[in-house]
Design a protein around this motif. Structure first.
Motif, short mmCIF file in Angstrom:
data_model
loop_
_atom_site.label_atom_id
_atom_site.label_comp_id
_atom_site.label_asym_id
_atom_site.label_seq_id
_atom_site.Cartn_x
_atom_site.Cartn_y
_atom_site.Cartn_z
N SER A 58 2.24 -7.79 -3.57
CA SER A 58 1.20 -8.61 -3.19
C SER A 58 1.81 -10.09 -3.14
CB SER A 58 0.37 -8.67 -4.13
OG SER A 58 -0.57 -7.36 -4.27
N ILE A 59 2.50 -10.58 -3.88
CA ILE A 59 3.34 -11.91 -4.09
C ILE A 59 4.31 -11.94 -2.62
CG2 ILE A 59 4.71 -13.50 -5.04
CD1 ILE A 59 3.78 -12.27 -7.57
N LYS A 60 4.85 -10.98 -2.22
CA LYS A 60 5.71 -11.00 -1.14
C LYS A 60 4.82 -11.42 0.07
CE LYS A 60 9.80 -8.76 -2.78
NZ LYS A 60 10.73 -7.75 -2.70
N ALA A 61 3.65 -10.50 0.10
CA ALA A 61 2.83 -10.35 1.55
C ALA A 61 2.47 -11.99 1.65
CB ALA A 61 2.01 -9.58 1.09
N GLU A 62 2.07 -12.64 0.30
CA GLU A 62 1.32 -13.92 0.43
C GLU A 62 2.44 -14.94 0.92
OE1 GLU A 62 -1.84 -14.01 -3.44
OE2 GLU A 62 0.17 -14.23 -3.67
N LYS A 63 3.61 -14.90 0.30
CA LYS A 63 4.69 -15.63 0.92
C LYS A 63 4.78 -15.37 2.45
CE LYS A 63 7.08 -16.06 -3.56
NZ LYS A 63 8.24 -15.84 -4.54
N LEU A 64 5.01 -14.24 3.00
CA LEU A 64 5.31 -14.20 4.16
C LEU A 64 3.97 -14.55 5.00
CD1 LEU A 64 6.93 -10.67 4.30
CD2 LEU A 64 7.98 -12.81 5.00
N LEU A 65 2.89 -14.44 4.79
CA LEU A 65 1.86 -14.68 5.28
C LEU A 65 1.38 -16.42 5.32
CD1 LEU A 65 -0.47 -11.63 4.62
CD2 LEU A 65 0.65 -12.25 6.76
N HIS A 66 1.79 -16.95 4.11
CA HIS A 66 1.60 -18.27 4.00
C HIS A 66 0.32 -18.54 3.50
CE1 HIS A 66 5.62 -19.36 5.18
NE2 HIS A 66 5.32 -18.61 6.28
N ARG A 67 -0.38 -17.55 3.36
CA ARG A 67 -1.72 -17.46 2.66
C ARG A 67 -2.28 -16.37 1.59
NH1 ARG A 67 -5.28 -14.40 5.52
NH2 ARG A 67 -4.36 -13.27 7.35
N THR A 68 -3.25 -16.11 1.27
CA THR A 68 -3.92 -15.04 0.61
C THR A 68 -5.09 -14.67 1.18
OG1 THR A 68 -3.87 -13.91 -1.61
CG2 THR A 68 -5.04 -16.19 -1.49
N THR A 69 -5.45 -13.18 0.67
CA THR A 69 -6.82 -12.94 1.36
C THR A 69 -7.34 -12.05 -0.25
OG1 THR A 69 -5.74 -10.48 1.19
CG2 THR A 69 -5.60 -11.81 3.35
N SER A 70 -8.88 -11.92 0.02
CA SER A 70 -9.45 -11.43 -1.12
C SER A 70 -8.96 -10.11 -1.61
CB SER A 70 -11.23 -11.46 -0.94
OG SER A 70 -11.15 -10.65 0.20
N ASN A 71 -8.46 -9.34 -0.72
CA ASN A 71 -8.14 -8.09 -0.86
C ASN A 71 -6.71 -8.07 -1.84
OD1 ASN A 71 -10.11 -6.51 0.38
ND2 ASN A 71 -9.03 -6.51 2.13
N ILE A 72 -5.94 -9.36 -1.40
CA ILE A 72 -4.64 -9.35 -2.15
C ILE A 72 -5.06 -9.90 -3.56
CG2 ILE A 72 -2.60 -10.93 -2.47
CD1 ILE A 72 -2.52 -10.63 0.72
N LEU A 73 -5.95 -11.02 -3.57
CA LEU A 73 -5.99 -11.30 -4.90
C LEU A 73 -6.84 -10.16 -5.96
CD1 LEU A 73 -7.76 -14.78 -4.10
CD2 LEU A 73 -5.59 -14.39 -4.94
N TYR A 74 -7.77 -9.39 -5.39
CA TYR A 74 -8.20 -8.32 -6.03
C TYR A 74 -7.13 -7.53 -6.64
CZ TYR A 74 -10.93 -4.54 -7.58
OH TYR A 74 -11.67 -3.46 -8.49
#
Length: 189
Positions: A53-69
């Motif tokens: 999840s952390i790697k996805a956030e870094k690559l996307l330069h943002r987060t989503t509610s699904n990632i946060l959940y």
């Protein structure tokens, strides 16, 4: 000659196809990490869920509610309540207004568990600090008793230095300073 052109065309084809593989965008990589995080989340592998999840956030330069959940639940399951609280608060500040009641309820179902966990961590830290302060106070009291019993000539190490040795060194320095002063006075006469 015909084989020569065929070889050139094949080389060009393979070169472009391999370059195409290495040119996956960050957005596509982020989507792959989210997918992988979901798989680990379903398998209850919460450490990997957090990592991906952390790697996805870094690559996307943002987060989503699904990632946060996924992160929030994974942090709770691994008893990391402060990061869970951060994810919960981030959801509330960035996604709460635009989320469905169902999504809000999913997040809110962990609120009490997170707050209780954070409170327990704080209490544990306070107990540790009190314990350290208690030990330090106890050592100081013991040192005072030793000073009193031994009449001030304490042969105890304080901050790694033997107190009696320190006093002897100070006395030697004082005597040396007096000798130098007397010698300087004699020279002047």
């Amino acid at each position: 000659m015909n084989n020569f052109y065929r070889t050139i065309v094949m080389l060009l084809f393979f070169t472009y196809s391999f370059n195409g593989l290495s040119q996956v965008s960050d957005k596509e990589k982020g989507a792959l990490y989210i997918k992988e995080a979901r798989l680990h989340f379903k398998k209850s592998n919460f450490t990997k869920t957090i990592e991906y999840s952390i790697k996805a956030e870094k690559l996307l330069h943002r987060t989503t509610s699904n990632i946060l959940y996924m992160k929030m639940v994974s942090y709770v399951k691994t008893e990391q309540f402060r990061p869970a609280q951060v994810a919960y608060n981030q959801f509330n500040s960035e996604f709460y207004k635009n989320s469905s009641q169902e999504v809000r309820d999913k997040f809110n179902s962990y609120y009490i568990q997170i707050e209780d966990g954070v409170e327990a961590e704080v209490k544990k830290k306070e107990v540790e600090m009190e314990s350290d302060e208690y030990k330090k106070k106890e050592e100081e009291e013991m040192q005072a008793v030793l000073d009193e019993v031994r009449g001030g000539d304490v042969n105890v190490k304080i901050d790694g230095v033997n107190e009696a040795e320190r006093k002897r060194e100070e006395e030697k320095k004082r005597i040396d300073a007096e000798k130098k002063k007397k010698e300087a006075e004699r020279r002047q006469k």
